[in-house]
Design a protein around this motif. Structure first.
Motif: not given
Length: 96
Positions: A1-3, A5-18
């Motif tokens: 996994m690249t950086i 991918n990790i950043i995109l996953i965190l962004v998607v999780l943040g949006i879903a959490g919001y």
């Protein structure tokens, strides 16, 4: 996994959490029906019609998937909701 991918996953999780937080907050601020004050005008035709209109509106606009019903109960309520909507649409053409 690249950086990336990790950043995109965190962004998607943040949006879903919001989105989840916003929907829960919105439901908490929903108007709760208060107890009805009883007086001589409580049971007039106009008051009863207003109450029934509000209840029918609530019933037809509720999202059945949000209340966590079993598959059988969900199917039963969907059928009842469909029948009610159909009756309400047809009600304008004949005397109810």
């Amino acid at each position: 996994m690249t950086i990336t991918n990790i950043i995109l996953i965190l962004v998607v999780l943040g949006i879903a959490g919001y989105a989840v937080f916003y929907s829960i907050k919105k439901k908490q601020n929903a108007e709760v029906e208060v107890q009805v004050d009883v007086d001589d005008k409580t049971y007039t035709i106009e008051k009863m019609m207003e109450f029934i209109k509000r209840r029918l509106d609530e019933i037809t606009k509720i999202n059945l998937y949000d209340i966590g019903l079993s598959e059988e109960e969900l199917k039963r309520r969907k059928n009842k909701k469909y029948e009610l909507k159909k009756a309400l649409k047809g009600c304008t053409y004949r005397r109810c």
